[in-house]
Structure formats: C-alpha cells, structure tokens
Enzyme design. Structure first.
Site, PDB file in Angstrom:
ATOM      1  N   ASN A   7       0.883  -1.171   0.000  1.00 40.47           N
ATOM      2  CA  ASN A   7       0.000   0.000   0.000  1.00 40.47           C
ATOM      3  C   ASN A   7       0.919   1.218   0.000  1.00 40.47           C
ATOM      4  O   ASN A   7       1.442   1.613   1.029  1.00 40.47           O
ATOM      5  CB  ASN A   7      -0.891  -0.034   1.243  1.00 40.47           C
ATOM      6  CG  ASN A   7      -1.855   1.146   1.285  1.00 40.47           C
ATOM      7  OD1 ASN A   7      -1.793   2.056   0.463  1.00 40.47           O
ATOM      8  ND2 ASN A   7      -2.749   1.128   2.263  1.00 40.47           N
ATOM      9  N   ARG A  71      -2.625  -1.971  -3.437  1.00 37.70           N
ATOM     10  CA  ARG A  71      -3.817  -1.163  -3.244  1.00 37.70           C
ATOM     11  C   ARG A  71      -3.737   0.054  -4.164  1.00 37.70           C
ATOM     12  O   ARG A  71      -2.760   0.801  -4.137  1.00 37.70           O
ATOM     13  CB  ARG A  71      -3.922  -0.692  -1.798  1.00 37.70           C
ATOM     14  CG  ARG A  71      -5.107   0.230  -1.597  1.00 37.70           C
ATOM     15  CD  ARG A  71      -5.167   0.757  -0.183  1.00 37.70           C
ATOM     16  NE  ARG A  71      -6.349   1.584  -0.017  1.00 37.70           N
ATOM     17  CZ  ARG A  71      -6.376   2.705   0.705  1.00 37.70           C
ATOM     18  NH1 ARG A  71      -5.284   3.128   1.314  1.00 37.70           N
ATOM     19  NH2 ARG A  71      -7.484   3.397   0.805  1.00 37.70           N
ATOM     20  N   HIS A 188     -16.968   3.029   8.306  1.00 35.04           N
ATOM     21  CA  HIS A 188     -15.509   2.885   8.323  1.00 35.04           C
ATOM     22  C   HIS A 188     -14.934   4.192   8.845  1.00 35.04           C
ATOM     23  O   HIS A 188     -14.919   5.201   8.145  1.00 35.04           O
ATOM     24  CB  HIS A 188     -14.998   2.584   6.904  1.00 35.04           C
ATOM     25  CG  HIS A 188     -13.499   2.520   6.807  1.00 35.04           C
ATOM     26  ND1 HIS A 188     -12.818   1.344   6.570  1.00 35.04           N
ATOM     27  CD2 HIS A 188     -12.548   3.484   6.922  1.00 35.04           C
ATOM     28  CE1 HIS A 188     -11.510   1.591   6.547  1.00 35.04           C
ATOM     29  NE2 HIS A 188     -11.320   2.889   6.749  1.00 35.04           N
ATOM     30  N   LEU A 189     -14.498   4.172  10.107  1.00 35.16           N
ATOM     31  CA  LEU A 189     -14.038   5.400  10.768  1.00 35.16           C
ATOM     32  C   LEU A 189     -12.559   5.270  11.111  1.00 35.16           C
ATOM     33  O   LEU A 189     -12.196   4.768  12.185  1.00 35.16           O
ATOM     34  CB  LEU A 189     -14.862   5.655  12.042  1.00 35.16           C
ATOM     35  CG  LEU A 189     -16.401   5.569  11.894  1.00 35.16           C
ATOM     36  CD1 LEU A 189     -17.079   5.760  13.250  1.00 35.16           C
ATOM     37  CD2 LEU A 189     -16.903   6.606  10.888  1.00 35.16           C
ATOM     38  N   ASN A 191      -8.661   7.399   9.857  1.00 32.08           N
ATOM     39  CA  ASN A 191      -8.288   8.787   9.623  1.00 32.08           C
ATOM     40  C   ASN A 191      -9.158   9.349   8.507  1.00 32.08           C
ATOM     41  O   ASN A 191      -9.717  10.426   8.614  1.00 32.08           O
ATOM     42  CB  ASN A 191      -6.818   8.860   9.249  1.00 32.08           C
ATOM     43  CG  ASN A 191      -6.095   9.826  10.138  1.00 32.08           C
ATOM     44  OD1 ASN A 191      -6.664  10.834  10.574  1.00 32.08           O
ATOM     45  ND2 ASN A 191      -4.842   9.545  10.413  1.00 32.08           N
ATOM     46  N   GLY A 192      -9.265   8.571   7.427  1.00 29.14           N
ATOM     47  CA  GLY A 192     -10.325   8.824   6.451  1.00 29.14           C
ATOM     48  C   GLY A 192     -11.567   8.115   6.965  1.00 29.14           C
ATOM     49  O   GLY A 192     -11.456   7.137   7.695  1.00 29.14           O
ATOM     50  N   ARG A 221      -9.863  15.924   6.986  1.00 28.91           N
ATOM     51  CA  ARG A 221     -10.670  16.371   5.840  1.00 28.91           C
ATOM     52  C   ARG A 221     -12.052  16.813   6.299  1.00 28.91           C
ATOM     53  O   ARG A 221     -12.630  16.232   7.223  1.00 28.91           O
ATOM     54  CB  ARG A 221     -10.855  15.224   4.844  1.00 28.91           C
ATOM     55  CG  ARG A 221      -9.640  14.956   3.996  1.00 28.91           C
ATOM     56  CD  ARG A 221      -9.866  13.732   3.114  1.00 28.91           C
ATOM     57  NE  ARG A 221      -8.834  12.749   3.356  1.00 28.91           N
ATOM     58  CZ  ARG A 221      -8.966  11.434   3.153  1.00 28.91           C
ATOM     59  NH1 ARG A 221     -10.097  10.945   2.681  1.00 28.91           N
ATOM     60  NH2 ARG A 221      -7.976  10.621   3.414  1.00 28.91           N
ATOM     61  N   ARG A 264      -7.675   9.637  20.474  1.00 25.36           N
ATOM     62  CA  ARG A 264      -7.221   9.490  21.859  1.00 25.36           C
ATOM     63  C   ARG A 264      -6.805  10.849  22.412  1.00 25.36           C
ATOM     64  O   ARG A 264      -7.127  11.207  23.546  1.00 25.36           O
ATOM     65  CB  ARG A 264      -6.041   8.507  21.923  1.00 25.36           C
ATOM     66  CG  ARG A 264      -6.474   7.073  21.682  1.00 25.36           C
ATOM     67  CD  ARG A 264      -5.316   6.189  21.294  1.00 25.36           C
ATOM     68  NE  ARG A 264      -4.867   6.480  19.928  1.00 25.36           N
ATOM     69  CZ  ARG A 264      -4.121   5.670  19.198  1.00 25.36           C
ATOM     70  NH1 ARG A 264      -3.694   4.534  19.707  1.00 25.36           N
ATOM     71  NH2 ARG A 264      -3.776   5.996  17.975  1.00 25.36           N
ATOM     72  N   VAL A 311     -10.906   4.316  14.561  1.00 30.03           N
ATOM     73  CA  VAL A 311     -11.843   4.923  15.502  1.00 30.03           C
ATOM     74  C   VAL A 311     -13.023   3.981  15.749  1.00 30.03           C
ATOM     75  O   VAL A 311     -13.411   3.735  16.901  1.00 30.03           O
ATOM     76  CB  VAL A 311     -12.341   6.290  14.962  1.00 30.03           C
ATOM     77  CG1 VAL A 311     -13.354   6.907  15.912  1.00 30.03           C
ATOM     78  CG2 VAL A 311     -11.169   7.225  14.706  1.00 30.03           C
ATOM     79  N   ASN A 314     -12.083   1.062  18.047  1.00 28.04           N
ATOM     80  CA  ASN A 314     -11.482   1.320  19.366  1.00 28.04           C
ATOM     81  C   ASN A 314     -12.190   2.352  20.221  1.00 28.04           C
ATOM     82  O   ASN A 314     -11.958   2.409  21.422  1.00 28.04           O
ATOM     83  CB  ASN A 314     -10.024   1.765  19.187  1.00 28.04           C
ATOM     84  CG  ASN A 314      -9.165   0.691  18.570  1.00 28.04           C
ATOM     85  OD1 ASN A 314      -9.054  -0.398  19.122  1.00 28.04           O
ATOM     86  ND2 ASN A 314      -8.605   0.969  17.412  1.00 28.04           N
ATOM     87  N   GLU A 364      -7.996  -4.924   5.290  1.00 24.02           N
ATOM     88  CA  GLU A 364      -7.876  -4.689   3.851  1.00 24.02           C
ATOM     89  C   GLU A 364      -6.733  -5.491   3.244  1.00 24.02           C
ATOM     90  O   GLU A 364      -6.831  -5.947   2.118  1.00 24.02           O
ATOM     91  CB  GLU A 364      -7.665  -3.188   3.606  1.00 24.02           C
ATOM     92  CG  GLU A 364      -8.935  -2.387   3.868  1.00 24.02           C
ATOM     93  CD  GLU A 364      -8.690  -0.909   4.139  1.00 24.02           C
ATOM     94  OE1 GLU A 364      -8.221  -0.587   5.254  1.00 24.02           O
ATOM     95  OE2 GLU A 364      -8.944  -0.090   3.257  1.00 24.02           O
TER      96      GLU A 364
HETATM   97  P1  ADP Z   1      -6.080   5.057   8.330  1.00 23.24           P
HETATM   98  O1  ADP Z   1      -7.223   5.778   7.719  1.00 23.24           O
HETATM   99  O2  ADP Z   1      -4.842   5.896   8.428  1.00 23.24           O
HETATM  100  O3  ADP Z   1      -5.876   3.648   7.854  1.00 23.24           O
HETATM  101  P2  ADP Z   1      -6.860   3.826  10.856  1.00 23.24           P
HETATM  102  O4  ADP Z   1      -8.031   3.050  10.468  1.00 23.24           O
HETATM  103  O5  ADP Z   1      -5.609   3.112  11.241  1.00 23.24           O
HETATM  104  O6  ADP Z   1      -6.537   4.981   9.829  1.00 23.24           O
HETATM  105  O7  ADP Z   1      -7.301   4.781  12.063  1.00 23.24           O
HETATM  106  C1  ADP Z   1      -6.380   5.668  12.644  1.00 23.24           C
HETATM  107  C2  ADP Z   1      -7.122   6.491  13.689  1.00 23.24           C
HETATM  108  O8  ADP Z   1      -7.766   5.626  14.613  1.00 23.24           O
HETATM  109  C3  ADP Z   1      -6.222   7.345  14.555  1.00 23.24           C
HETATM  110  O9  ADP Z   1      -5.964   8.597  13.953  1.00 23.24           O
HETATM  111  C4  ADP Z   1      -7.031   7.511  15.816  1.00 23.24           C
HETATM  112  O10 ADP Z   1      -7.866   8.647  15.681  1.00 23.24           O
HETATM  113  C5  ADP Z   1      -7.913   6.290  15.850  1.00 23.24           C
HETATM  114  N1  ADP Z   1      -7.571   5.364  16.925  1.00 23.24           N
HETATM  115  C6  ADP Z   1      -6.656   4.385  16.921  1.00 23.24           C
HETATM  116  N2  ADP Z   1      -6.637   3.745  18.114  1.00 23.24           N
HETATM  117  C7  ADP Z   1      -7.562   4.344  18.881  1.00 23.24           C
HETATM  118  C8  ADP Z   1      -8.032   4.155  20.227  1.00 23.24           C
HETATM  119  N3  ADP Z   1      -7.531   3.196  21.014  1.00 23.24           N
HETATM  120  N4  ADP Z   1      -9.018   4.965  20.664  1.00 23.24           N
HETATM  121  C9  ADP Z   1      -9.531   5.918  19.878  1.00 23.24           C
HETATM  122  N5  ADP Z   1      -9.134   6.148  18.610  1.00 23.24           N
HETATM  123  C10 ADP Z   1      -8.166   5.376  18.124  1.00 23.24           C
END
Ligand code: ADP
Length: 378
Positions: A7, A71, A188-189, A191-192, A221, A264, A311, A314, A364
């Site tokens: 990726n 990807r 799907h939460l 960063n994006g 964004r 966090r 997000v 977690n 993914e």
């Molecule tokens: P990407 O879109 O970069 O693949 P991810 O799916 O890995 O992103 O999500 C990254 C985001 O997940 C982090 O920026 C953070 O906001 C959130 N995150 C990761 N771990 C936790 C946690 N334990 N509690 C809350 N938010 C978390």
C-alpha cells in the site's frame, strides 16, 4: 503460499506478507518519511521493507510468494475488479491521476519499483473504488450539468470499498446469515472515514464521492461542505486552488476544529476542558448521525450496523454517541458490551435490539491478498 501486499502512499509504504488461506500475517510494517535522507524514494522504501523482512529471518525466495497485491485508490469507471498489472493498466491508472492526485501517483511508484524488484511474480491491482462500481444511478449521479459530468467523468465512485466489502461479508458470516439476505450499514471510521448502505449484498450508497473528500467529517478532511464555500474563498479571500485543496484535505476535519486528528488525544483535550476539541467531536458525531439516519431511509430498514477501522474499532464513546437515543429506530446499544475492548468481531447491541450493531475489525490487507492470490491462480 503467501502474498506480498503493498500500500504505497506519498510519504509512506505499508507492506504485509499474508497467507491468503489462513489469514496469517507472517510480517507487516510501514516505511515512513519517504523523501527524507534515509528513505529518498519509493525504491528505497521497498528495499527497506525487504530489509525488515530479512531482519525477521524472512527471505523473499523462500516465502512461497504467489503474487504481489497493490492497493490502488482510484479505478475510475475502467477498473471494477482486481486486475493483473501490465503496461496498459499502468497507463490507464496514470490517466486517472487527476481524480486522485494524492493517491494514484504514489501507488504507481510503488507498482513500478515492486515490478522491478520482483519481476517474476504476477502483480495485481485492487481498487478502492471497485465495490461501489455498480451503485444505482440515482446514488452515483451528481445533479450537475450532464455534459460537463460526462466529459470529465464526474460521478460518485466511493472509496474504502475493499474495507466495506470485507466488513459486510464478515458481519454476515458472524451472524451466520447469507450475505444477500441482509441490509447493512458500514461505518468505516479511520483517519479517512466513510459510510455505506448495502441492500441485500449490493452497495446502494456511500458517502465518499468523486474524491475521498466527501461525506463524513474525517481526521483532517472536511467531508461535506457547501460547494459555494470554495467559490467564495476564490473570489473574496483570493485563495488559490492548491491552497483551498490543502486546507480542506489537511487542515480541516477534527484536526482543523479541535487541534488533533487522533481521537485518543482529542478525548484528552476534551477532558481537560478544551471547548474547541469538544466542538470538533460534536460536529463529527452530528455528521455521523446524519448519515446513519439517511442510510436507514435509503434502505428502508437495516439488519446490521457495523463499526470498523481505527476509531470505529477502538472508540467506544464515538460508537455510543453516534447511535444514542435511537431506540425508536430499532437501535439499542448495550453500554457494557460497547465499553468492552477486543480484537474480534463482536456484538454491541442489546439482545432485543431489532438492529444488530457490531464492531468488525477490518483487514484490507487480507482482502487484497485473497483477491490477488485468486487472480494469480487463474
Ligand atoms: P487510516 O485511515 O490511516 O488507515 P486507521 O483506520 O488506522 O486509519 O485509524 C487511525 C485512527 O484511529 C487514529 O488517527 C485515531 O484517531 C484512531 N484510533 C486508533 N486507536 C484508537 C483508540 N484506542 N481509541 C480511539 N481512537 C483510536
């Protein structure tokens, strides 16, 4: 038998060595700061990934690699299934670059170096847009001048498709129900962030559009905004297109409002009484609830709502607040189940909740590995 999944982004390259049958990850990692002195380019990044594998005692020639899966974010109208990479595919993905200027060019760099370093393996492109290829025209069409839209390929493509497909299939398997018997909403939460509505196994709407900027509020964004804002900034603030693009992509979302894109840290700020962080969180939740409501109406009813990505997997507070007070719509979260952590697919709704709410870890890389191995075996 294993697949190397790549990726490749502009400043980082993620890799994984995955057994597509068992789902086992033999190794995975991320090479960051591409463009720095240590990692000047994508060639150096992939070599660094190979060095990391070697340091773990994994040799490329004994890993049983059957394919390299890449990807690729934007497949446009052209690509809607995993596709063997050849010169023609590369040329077409290049043509699509204006639609995904931040994503497609670095993916092509990753493809180029991987093909040079591993010339004897089949390389497969797996597109983030593919799952949404067949959206109903009513959902895919923007209500703008038809000729302009035709000429420039403007429509809703959708992104994170590999994740929405994987998660919705996992949800069906977890519930022991046929995929095409379920209506689902996937959130799907990461960063994006994006939402999708799936009716009987077919995606019928998704929140990202021509580009991955539309829809939910994201880490950096904006998601949905009035398009008039852009014209206003051009005319009245004298801002250039690049400046606006950077602002909307990098200095907006929860970071733009609340100073942090990591949830966090955002929660820590809220706890210390930071009003900006609180507003960022409230705006994020408000948008999420709007999409849940919209997709419930699009679907008529849903059987499942799944949370996934960083997000979604977690952050129990986000899940609670996104669906709080919706028992009238058949959605009842069990506070205790929701608060429990875990790395497996799990239910967080009450036993009596008409809508089942799940947390489903996305994967993914595994989905890309499976798709690549299947294509390579043909
Ligand atoms: P990407 O879109 O970069 O693949 P991810 O799916 O890995 O992103 O999500 C990254 C985001 O997940 C982090 O920026 C953070 O906001 C959130 N995150 C990761 N771990 C936790 C946690 N334990 N509690 C809350 N938010 C978390």
């Amino acid at each position: 038998m294993t697949v190397l999944v790549v990726n490749s982004g502009s400043s980082s390259l993620k890799y994984a060595v995955v057994n597509p049958d068992t789902g086992e990850f033999l190794a995975d990692g991320i090479i960051e700061q591409i463009g720095s002195a240590q990692v000047p380019d994508h060639d150096a990044a992939l070599r660094a990934a190979f060095d990391e594998l070697a340091a773990e005692g994994l040799r490329l020639d004994t890993l049983g690699l059957v394919a390299v899966g890449h990807r690729v974010v934007h497949g446009g109208k052209t690509f809607y299934r995993p596709t063997l990479i050849d010169g023609e595919l590369i040329a077409k993905v290049k043509e699509l670059s204006p639609l995904a200027p931040l994503h497609n060019p670095p993916a092509l760099l990753g493809i180029d170096v991987a093909r040079r370093l591993l010339p004897d393996l089949p390389h497969v492109a797996v597109f983030d847009t593919a799952f949404f290829h067949n959206l109903p025209e009513s959902a895919a069409t923007y209500a703008i001048d038809r000729e302009v839209a035709e000429r420039w390929g403007i429509r809703r493509y959708g992104f994170h498709g590999t994740s929405h497909e994987y998660v919705s299939q996992q949800a069906a398997a977890f519930l022991g129900r046929p995929y095409d018997s379920l209506n689902q909403i996937v959130l799907h939460l990461g960063n994006g962030a994006s939402a999708s509505a799936i009716a009987g196994g077919r995606p019928v709407d998704t929140s990202m559009g021509l580009t991955p900027m539309e829809g939910l509020v994201m880490g950096t964004r904006s998601g949905d905004i009035d398009p008039g804002i852009i014209m206003y900034l051009r005319r009245s603030a004298g801002m250039g297109v690049e400046e606006i693009d950077t602002m909307l992509n990098r200095r907006s979302g929860v970071r733009g409002l609340g100073g942090e894109n990591d949830f966090r840290k955002l929660h820590a700020r809220i706890e210390s009484g930071d009003q900006d962080a609180q507003l960022a969180y409230d705006v994020y939740i408000h948008r999420l609830r709007k999409y849940v409501g919209a997709y419930l109406a699009v679907l008529g009813h849903t059987d499942v709502i799944s949370f996934t990505a960083g997000v979604g997997e977690n952050d129990a507070a986000v899940r609670r607040d996104a669906l709080a007070g919706l028992s009238g719509l058949g959605i009842e979260i069990d506070e205790a189940l929701n608060a429990e952590g875990g790395h497996e697919t799990r239910t967080i709704s009450t036993p009596d909740s008409p809508v089942t709410v799940l947390v489903v870890p996305t994967n993914e890389e595994l989905a890309i590995a499976r798709a690549s191995a299947a294509l390579a075996a043909r």
